[in-house]
Design a protein around this motif. Structure first.
Motif, short mmCIF file in Angstrom:
data_model
loop_
_atom_site.label_atom_id
_atom_site.label_comp_id
_atom_site.label_asym_id
_atom_site.label_seq_id
_atom_site.Cartn_x
_atom_site.Cartn_y
_atom_site.Cartn_z
N MET A 110 0.86 -1.18 0.00
CA MET A 110 0.00 0.00 0.00
C MET A 110 0.90 1.24 0.00
O MET A 110 2.05 1.16 0.45
CB MET A 110 -0.89 0.04 1.24
CG MET A 110 -1.94 -1.02 1.29
SD MET A 110 -3.15 -0.72 2.62
CE MET A 110 -2.13 -0.28 4.01
N PRO A 111 0.40 2.39 -0.49
CA PRO A 111 1.24 3.59 -0.54
C PRO A 111 1.89 3.93 0.81
O PRO A 111 3.08 4.22 0.88
CB PRO A 111 0.26 4.69 -0.96
CG PRO A 111 -0.80 3.97 -1.73
CD PRO A 111 -0.94 2.62 -1.07
N SER A 112 1.10 3.87 1.89
CA SER A 112 1.66 4.24 3.20
C SER A 112 2.74 3.26 3.64
O SER A 112 3.72 3.64 4.29
CB SER A 112 0.54 4.31 4.25
OG SER A 112 -0.20 3.11 4.27
N PRO A 128 -7.09 5.71 4.93
CA PRO A 128 -5.96 5.15 5.68
C PRO A 128 -4.81 4.66 4.80
O PRO A 128 -3.72 4.40 5.29
CB PRO A 128 -6.59 3.98 6.44
CG PRO A 128 -7.82 3.62 5.67
CD PRO A 128 -8.30 4.89 5.06
N GLU A 129 -5.03 4.56 3.49
CA GLU A 129 -3.99 4.02 2.60
C GLU A 129 -3.10 5.08 1.99
O GLU A 129 -2.14 4.76 1.31
CB GLU A 129 -4.63 3.17 1.49
CG GLU A 129 -5.22 1.87 1.99
CD GLU A 129 -5.53 0.90 0.87
OE1 GLU A 129 -5.04 1.09 -0.25
OE2 GLU A 129 -6.28 -0.05 1.13
N SER A 130 -3.41 6.37 2.19
CA SER A 130 -2.62 7.38 1.46
C SER A 130 -2.33 8.61 2.29
O SER A 130 -3.24 9.27 2.78
CB SER A 130 -3.36 7.80 0.19
OG SER A 130 -2.63 8.83 -0.45
N ARG A 131 -1.05 8.93 2.39
CA ARG A 131 -0.67 10.18 3.06
C ARG A 131 -0.80 11.37 2.11
O ARG A 131 -1.34 12.41 2.48
CB ARG A 131 0.79 10.09 3.53
CG ARG A 131 1.06 8.93 4.47
CD ARG A 131 2.54 8.83 4.81
NE ARG A 131 2.82 7.56 5.46
CZ ARG A 131 3.81 7.38 6.31
NH1 ARG A 131 4.61 8.37 6.61
NH2 ARG A 131 4.02 6.20 6.86
N SER A 132 -0.29 11.19 0.90
CA SER A 132 -0.26 12.34 -0.02
C SER A 132 -1.66 12.84 -0.35
O SER A 132 -1.91 14.04 -0.36
CB SER A 132 0.47 11.98 -1.31
OG SER A 132 1.84 12.22 -1.18
N SER A 133 -2.57 11.93 -0.65
CA SER A 133 -3.91 12.37 -1.06
C SER A 133 -4.67 13.00 0.10
O SER A 133 -5.42 13.96 -0.08
CB SER A 133 -4.69 11.20 -1.66
OG SER A 133 -4.03 10.74 -2.81
#
Length: 247
Positions: A36-38, A100-105
């Motif tokens: 996952m991205p994170s 919960p899967e992305s910090r950037s977005s």
């Protein structure tokens, strides 16, 4: 030689890159994990991997980092896979549930809420089911394949890459190939050749992907996503990081 450890996201948007890495001689020189991205970002932060295709916001948590490719996951205008879904106009939203899967977005949503839409809703982390909202004034951020076919389910849908372009006049970079240490120059050249090979064979890749009635995968991979890390995209990347620091 020791293999270069690489972490990449396992969404549809990275499939061209994965296709290139898996169909090029470089596959024998790398140890590739799909995350996952994170988790990609955390592996790079923890020095578990050498290179990660990470959300650009995560670079702020790295003591040392450098961009190691001429390619990225980006968009010029609407990307069609990074959204805020809402039951009301964004100006009237009281709560935003974060993905919960992305910090950037999540950070992109926060930057736009504060600086573009000029609203300050409550930000909800770890909502029990963040991607559902029956409440009239609760919206949520969602990214990736889970958004496919979802645009018709909500009255108000905001494509965050498109909204960023309206706000700044620039394209957007969601993820870049980032190293946490110096990488040999000859490896970087071979790495980029492999990525380029994957991009050149997107039509072959599309034949392998399951087709969807509710989402145009060809339009997404060939037109919505923009993979070249141009000077404008680099400018946008650093501007985005400045906005995050000011939050």
């Amino acid at each position: 030689m020791n293999k270069i450890k690489i972490s990449a996201v396992s969404y549809t948007n990275t499939k061209p890159f994965l296709y290139g890495l898996q169909h090029s001689p470089i596959k024998d020189k790398i140890d590739l994990s799909l995350d996952m991205p994170s988790d990609c970002a955390q592996k790079l932060i923890d020095d578990v991997v050498d290179i990660g295709l990470i959300p650009v916001a995560a670079t702020l948590n790295l003591p040392q980092w450098e961009i190691v490719s001429a390619y990225c996951i980006g968009a010029v205008g609407a990307v069609n896979s990074v959204f805020i879904f809402s039951n009301c106009d964004i100006k009237d939203v009281k709560r935003v549930q974060l993905d919960p899967e992305s910090r950037s977005s999540n950070n992109l949503g926060r930057v736009l809420l504060k600086n573009y839409w000029k609203v300050q809703p409550e930000l909800v982390v770890n909502a029990p089911d963040y991607s559902q909202s029956a409440d009239a004034q609760t919206a949520f951020v969602q990214i990736g394949d889970r958004t496919f076919g979802k645009k018709d389910q909500y009255k108000y849908v905001y494509d965050l890459a498109e909204e960023w372009q309206k706000f700044t006049g620039l394209p957007f970079v969601f993820a870049a190939w980032i190293a946490n240490k110096p990488i040999p120059e000859d490896f970087i050249k071979e790495f980029d050749l492999a990525l380029r090979y994957g991009l050149a064979h997107r039509q072959d890749l599309l034949k392998e992907l399951p087709q969807r009635a509710d989402f145009d995968l060809e339009d997404y991979l060939m037109h919505r996503l923009d993979f070249d890390l141009t000077e404008d995209k680099k400018k946008a990347l650093y501007l985005f990081l400045d906005y995050i620091k000011a939050l």
